[in-house]
Design a protein around this motif. Structure first.
Motif, PDB file in Angstrom:
ATOM      1  N   ALA A  49       0.831  -1.205   0.000  1.00  0.00           N
ATOM      2  CA  ALA A  49       0.000   0.000   0.000  1.00  0.00           C
ATOM      3  C   ALA A  49       0.865   1.255   0.000  1.00  0.00           C
ATOM      4  O   ALA A  49       0.561   2.241  -0.686  1.00  0.00           O
ATOM      5  CB  ALA A  49      -0.926  -0.010   1.212  1.00  0.00           C
ATOM      6  N   LEU A  50       1.967   1.218   0.757  1.00  0.00           N
ATOM      7  CA  LEU A  50       2.877   2.370   0.812  1.00  0.00           C
ATOM      8  C   LEU A  50       3.494   2.633  -0.560  1.00  0.00           C
ATOM      9  O   LEU A  50       3.589   3.784  -1.001  1.00  0.00           O
ATOM     10  CB  LEU A  50       3.975   2.106   1.837  1.00  0.00           C
ATOM     11  N   LEU A  51       3.890   1.573  -1.241  1.00  0.00           N
ATOM     12  CA  LEU A  51       4.511   1.724  -2.558  1.00  0.00           C
ATOM     13  C   LEU A  51       3.504   2.191  -3.601  1.00  0.00           C
ATOM     14  O   LEU A  51       3.856   2.921  -4.540  1.00  0.00           O
ATOM     15  CB  LEU A  51       5.143   0.401  -2.995  1.00  0.00           C
ATOM     16  N   GLU A  52       2.250   1.795  -3.455  1.00  0.00           N
ATOM     17  CA  GLU A  52       1.230   2.174  -4.430  1.00  0.00           C
ATOM     18  C   GLU A  52       0.758   3.606  -4.240  1.00  0.00           C
ATOM     19  O   GLU A  52       0.545   4.335  -5.216  1.00  0.00           O
ATOM     20  CB  GLU A  52       0.038   1.214  -4.332  1.00  0.00           C
ATOM     21  N   TYR A  53       0.577   4.015  -2.992  1.00  0.00           N
ATOM     22  CA  TYR A  53      -0.014   5.331  -2.726  1.00  0.00           C
ATOM     23  C   TYR A  53       0.990   6.361  -2.213  1.00  0.00           C
ATOM     24  O   TYR A  53       0.708   7.565  -2.228  1.00  0.00           O
ATOM     25  CB  TYR A  53      -1.161   5.195  -1.715  1.00  0.00           C
ATOM     26  N   LEU A  81       8.678   5.650 -10.395  1.00  0.00           N
ATOM     27  CA  LEU A  81       9.357   4.522 -11.037  1.00  0.00           C
ATOM     28  C   LEU A  81      10.085   3.662 -10.008  1.00  0.00           C
ATOM     29  O   LEU A  81      10.071   2.423 -10.097  1.00  0.00           O
ATOM     30  CB  LEU A  81      10.339   5.029 -12.083  1.00  0.00           C
ATOM     31  N   ILE A  82      10.709   4.288  -9.022  1.00  0.00           N
ATOM     32  CA  ILE A  82      11.378   3.535  -7.962  1.00  0.00           C
ATOM     33  C   ILE A  82      10.365   2.714  -7.177  1.00  0.00           C
ATOM     34  O   ILE A  82      10.580   1.525  -6.890  1.00  0.00           O
ATOM     35  CB  ILE A  82      12.150   4.489  -7.022  1.00  0.00           C
ATOM     36  N   ALA A  83       9.234   3.345  -6.820  1.00  0.00           N
ATOM     37  CA  ALA A  83       8.194   2.643  -6.073  1.00  0.00           C
ATOM     38  C   ALA A  83       7.621   1.480  -6.884  1.00  0.00           C
ATOM     39  O   ALA A  83       7.369   0.390  -6.350  1.00  0.00           O
ATOM     40  CB  ALA A  83       7.077   3.610  -5.680  1.00  0.00           C
ATOM     41  N   THR A  84       7.438   1.695  -8.187  1.00  0.00           N
ATOM     42  CA  THR A  84       6.922   0.635  -9.053  1.00  0.00           C
ATOM     43  C   THR A  84       7.915  -0.518  -9.146  1.00  0.00           C
ATOM     44  O   THR A  84       7.532  -1.701  -9.126  1.00  0.00           O
ATOM     45  CB  THR A  84       6.621   1.183 -10.459  1.00  0.00           C
TER      46      THR A  84
END
Length: 206
Positions: A11-15, A55-58
């Protein structure tokens, strides 16, 4: 890592990038930065920072889950393209058009599937919601309408309202609209659920 921790990290990486964009915009919206003799408004600078962050989070999300959906991949591509155009041309309109194009693209693909008598939504979400074919067709029609409606709404808001209003809409309005939409599909899920049907048949057999 526990499943609960995985869920929180996902959830943290998505939002997280979207929330970071919102916070950074509020702090820098009235600032003007000069790079190479060219002045850039805070919105453009925040957009430039958002692209690599997203991009890093993805990439981390892909490493965590082992896969990315087609929607996530297409979204990443459009963010790079239209965010990059906004930064390159110093024009925030490109980035504001990005949600419109995303929703038009996904709505158009789903609509094409419907014309062919197929539910492309089923291939993406079947593992999350096992429904009968009729249920998938109805849900796909509704999601197609939702996407096209959000595309129109995004156009209306960014073209007729201040940038700050659009940022609030992008950060909170769009996710809330999708969340509420699926919340109101409870009747459809219950009526066409394969699990519900199997339970009912098992009760009759007993």
């Amino acid at each position: 890592m526990t499943q609960a921790a995985n869920t929180k990290l996902k959830a943290l990486l998505e939002y997280g990038p979207l929330v970071a964009f919102f916070i950074a915009y509020l702090k820098l919206k009235d600032e003007v930065f000069t790079f190479g003799g060219t002045e850039y408004q805070g919105f453009i600078v925040v957009t430039a920072g958002f692209i690599p962050l997203f991009l890093i989070a993805t990439g981390l999300l892909w490493k965590l889950t082992g896969h990315l959906s087609r929607m996530q991949v297409v979204t990443a591509v459009l963010i790079v393209v239209f965010g990059g155009l906004s930064v390159y041309f110093n024009d925030e309109r490109f980035f504001k058009m990005k949600p419109t194009l995303i929703y038009l693209l996904f709505g158009g693909v789903l609509g094409l599937g419907l014309l062919r008598g197929q539910s492309y939504l089923k291939s993406v979400m079947e593992g999350l919601m096992p429904l009968k074919q009729e249920g998938w067709m109805i849900l796909t029609k509704r999601v197609t309408g939702l996407f096209l409606g959000l595309a129109v709404l995004n156009e209306v808001i960014w073209r007729s309202m201040p940038t700050e209003t659009w940022v609030y809409f992008k950060t909170f309005g769009l996710p809330a609209a999708v969340f509420l939409f699926f919340m109101f599909q409870g009747g459809l899920f219950k009526k066409y659920s394969i699990a519900e049907e199997s339970v009912a048949e098992g009760d009759k057999a007993e």
